[in-house]
Structure formats: C-alpha cells, structure tokens
Design a protein around this motif. Structure first.
Motif, PDB file in Angstrom:
ATOM      1  N   UNK A 259     -28.815 -42.743  -9.795  1.00  0.00           N
ATOM      2  CA  UNK A 259     -28.658 -42.862  -8.346  1.00  0.00           C
ATOM      3  C   UNK A 259     -27.273 -42.361  -7.979  1.00  0.00           C
ATOM      4  N   UNK A 260     -27.076 -42.034  -6.685  1.00  0.00           N
ATOM      5  CA  UNK A 260     -25.793 -41.454  -6.290  1.00  0.00           C
ATOM      6  C   UNK A 260     -24.777 -42.530  -5.927  1.00  0.00           C
ATOM      7  N   UNK A 261     -23.555 -42.083  -5.627  1.00  0.00           N
ATOM      8  CA  UNK A 261     -22.465 -43.005  -5.336  1.00  0.00           C
ATOM      9  C   UNK A 261     -22.748 -43.847  -4.107  1.00  0.00           C
ATOM     10  N   UNK A 262     -23.406 -43.256  -3.124  1.00  0.00           N
ATOM     11  CA  UNK A 262     -23.723 -43.997  -1.898  1.00  0.00           C
ATOM     12  C   UNK A 262     -24.578 -45.221  -2.204  1.00  0.00           C
ATOM     13  N   UNK A 263     -25.519 -45.076  -3.126  1.00  0.00           N
ATOM     14  CA  UNK A 263     -26.381 -46.199  -3.502  1.00  0.00           C
ATOM     15  C   UNK A 263     -25.553 -47.326  -4.126  1.00  0.00           C
TER      16      UNK A 263
ATOM     17  N   UNK B 207     -33.424 -53.608  -9.325  1.00  0.00           N
ATOM     18  CA  UNK B 207     -34.702 -53.375  -9.998  1.00  0.00           C
ATOM     19  C   UNK B 207     -35.363 -52.086  -9.513  1.00  0.00           C
ATOM     20  N   UNK B 208     -35.470 -51.959  -8.199  1.00  0.00           N
ATOM     21  CA  UNK B 208     -36.184 -50.816  -7.645  1.00  0.00           C
ATOM     22  C   UNK B 208     -35.372 -49.526  -7.758  1.00  0.00           C
ATOM     23  N   UNK B 209     -34.071 -49.611  -7.498  1.00  0.00           N
ATOM     24  CA  UNK B 209     -33.243 -48.418  -7.504  1.00  0.00           C
ATOM     25  C   UNK B 209     -33.045 -47.818  -8.881  1.00  0.00           C
TER      26      UNK B 209
END
Length: 328
Positions: free
Chosen positions: A3-7, A33-35
């Motif tokens: 995932x990216x930094x924003x996440x 869990x989802x990400x």
C-alpha cells in the motif's frame, strides 16, 4: 500486498482516534486486515490476573471461536513461533521463522483446519513495559507473504497499536501517602507508617501474590473503614513488590460493591458469574451494573469495561475473585 504512504498515514490517524476513544476499537484493525490482504485479524491484549493464563481478545474479525481461543492461550503462551516474534519485537511472517512453521502444532491444529496458508504476528509492547505483551494476529487463505516494506511499516506502528490494548492514560507522578514493600512473607513501610495503612499486612502479602501473576502490574481503588478512597498501584522490585497508596476523590460516586462488580465485568464475567463470586443475586449484580452505567455515563457493558480500564476502576476483591474463584 503493498500500500502507499497515504494509506499508512490514514492508518496512523485511525489508530490514534481509536486510542482516544473517538472511533471503534475494531476500525484500525479492520483497516489493517483489509488493506494488507488478510482474511482474519485479532487484537489480543496482555494477560491479566487469571487462573487460565490466557490473553483477553479485544477485537476479533472473522476468526472461528475455537481458533481464536487457541491463539489467545496455547499459541500465546507455548508456541516457539510466538516467543520468537516477541524476542525480536517485530512483525513476523511464516517465512521469517528459522524452521518450517507448517510443521508446528499451532499450524496443524488451529490454522490448517481453517484453510489458512499465510499469517503474521505483531508483538505489542505496552507503554508500561509489561514483560508479556499483547499482539496482533493476522491470517489469510492465500499463500503470499506480506511484502517486506509493509512488514517494516507495520512494525513501526506497533507502539501506537499497543496503546489500544492498554488504553489507560499515563498519570503524572504525585506524592503517595504510603509506599509499602512486600516480599518473601515480609511487609515493610518505605514511606509513611504501616499502622495508618488502609489495608492489612495480610492484604499486602496477597497483593504481592496477585502482582506476580499479572504481567502489567495492579491498579485498583480501595475504600477504607472511614469511607476514604485510595488508589493502589504496584511495581516489581528485584526482591519483591512496591505497593503505592494515594488518597483520591471518589470516582463518580461508585460504591465499593459497584467497583467489585465493574472490576469483574471488565474481565468479561457474566452476571451469574459475578453474583456467584460476590455472594449476591444475579438481579443485584444487574442492578449494580445499571447503576454504574448511569454514574459513568456510558451506554453499555462494552463501554463500561473500557471505562474501567481508562480509569483503573478495579478492586482488590475483584482481583481476588479473578485469581481464586474464576469460573471454569
């Protein structure tokens, strides 16, 4: 999955909000869990005083009950993989172990029957330095290990996530009227006079025993014979236990019996179990709970249990019941 930094920034905000009580406790766990591409997640706290040596489950997202019970007991206390993760204080995947995890009892008895092929454990050392930390457990049915960058980033979030398992705020140090040392059957005053203590020498010896069974130390309230309230906390010393006693104002006017009931409720006890342990009727136990809900201004038992942790609403009697009379 990466995932990216924003996440990760959004995850930090979610963890912080849940830690402050501004969002449900399961919100950041669900996001993790989802990400990160897992099927199940559980937030498991450090063990409290208990006969069963188990960790309290604070959040469960889709783990079957038997699997979760195994994770919170046998895995947390006996599995070499969990011990390996705790020693390294890092998020640990199956492939990070120095042996084949799929040959372990945990995998064969708890994970494989559910179809899990990959997983991760993140140890969560609390700010209070408990020797037995809580942890975040994640499992997936696919066999792809979490990407190393996400593994590192999740490890860096461990300190913030740990606060979800131990939500009590750090209180500023203030002078204590009494500090008592207890060890090896002896009780000695370090600050103040033992004769003025609101507890007996036998009580201090029992507190020492209960402290030794709790990974994070004891924090409870006590009402003395004159009606004054005390806040009692414990800390480990090389040769015993220091017991600190400080006079406090009544907390929302809870009675001593209501404090007993709230202490047991916060450990997940049912009304019937509370009634049996305290020698009262289930109806009386329910009445005490309803009174505590009103006095503390919370809507339900879950919120009351969380409030108990936030305010250290516990009693020596509740701790005794949990240690000596825990229901099977």
């Amino acid at each position: 999955m990466t995932v990216d930094m924003t996440w990760w920034i959004r995850l930090s905000d979610s963890v912080r909000a849940a830690g402050h009580g501004d969002a449900p406790l399961d919100e950041p766990i669900r996001m993790i869990r989802d990400g990160l591409g897992f099927d199940c997640a559980a937030l498991v706290g450090p063990p409290r005083v208990t006969l069963k040596n188990s960790h309290p489950v604070l959040v469960n997202l889709d783990y079957p009950s038997e699997t979760l019970r195994f994770i919170a007991t046998t895995y947390a206390t006996q599995c070499p993989a969990h011990r390996y993760a705790v020693e390294r204080r890092a998020a640990l995947r199956f492939i990070d172990l120095p042996y084949d995890f799929r040959q372990s009892r945990t995998y064969r008895e708890a994970l494989k029957p559910c179809g899990f092929n990959e997983g991760l454990t993140l140890p969560l050392n609390t700010p209070r330095g408990g020797t037995v930390p809580g942890f975040l457990a994640l499992s997936s049915t696919h066999g792809q290990p979490l990407h190393e960058e996400s593994q590192l980033a999740l490890t860096m979030h461990a300190a913030e996530i740990a606060k979800l398992t131990d939500p009590r705020p750090e209180l500023p140090a203030s002078p204590a009227e009494l500090v008592i040392w207890s060890g090896h059957g002896r009780v000695e005053p370090r600050i103040g006079d033992l004769a003025t203590a609101p507890l007996t020498a036998r009580d201090f010896t029992r507190i020492e025993t209960f402290h030794q069974r709790d990974a994070t130390g004891l924090r409870f309230r006590h009402r003395d014979a004159t009606g004054h309230w005390w806040r009692v906390t414990t800390a480990t010393t090389p040769d015993g236990v220091l017991i600190r006693l400080q006079r406090v104002d009544p907390d929302d006017h809870l009675t001593a019996r209501e404090l007993d009931v709230v202490g047991l409720l916060s450990r997940g006890w049912t009304n019937d179990g509370i009634a049996l342990a305290l020698g009262i009727s289930a109806r009386t136990a329910r009445s005490h709970i309803e009174s505590a809900l009103t006095k503390l201004g919370v809507p339900n038992r879950t919120a009351l249990a969380r409030e108990a942790l936030l305010r250290d609403l516990d009693s020596l009697n509740a701790i005794r019941c949990t240690t000596e009379d825990a229901p099977t």
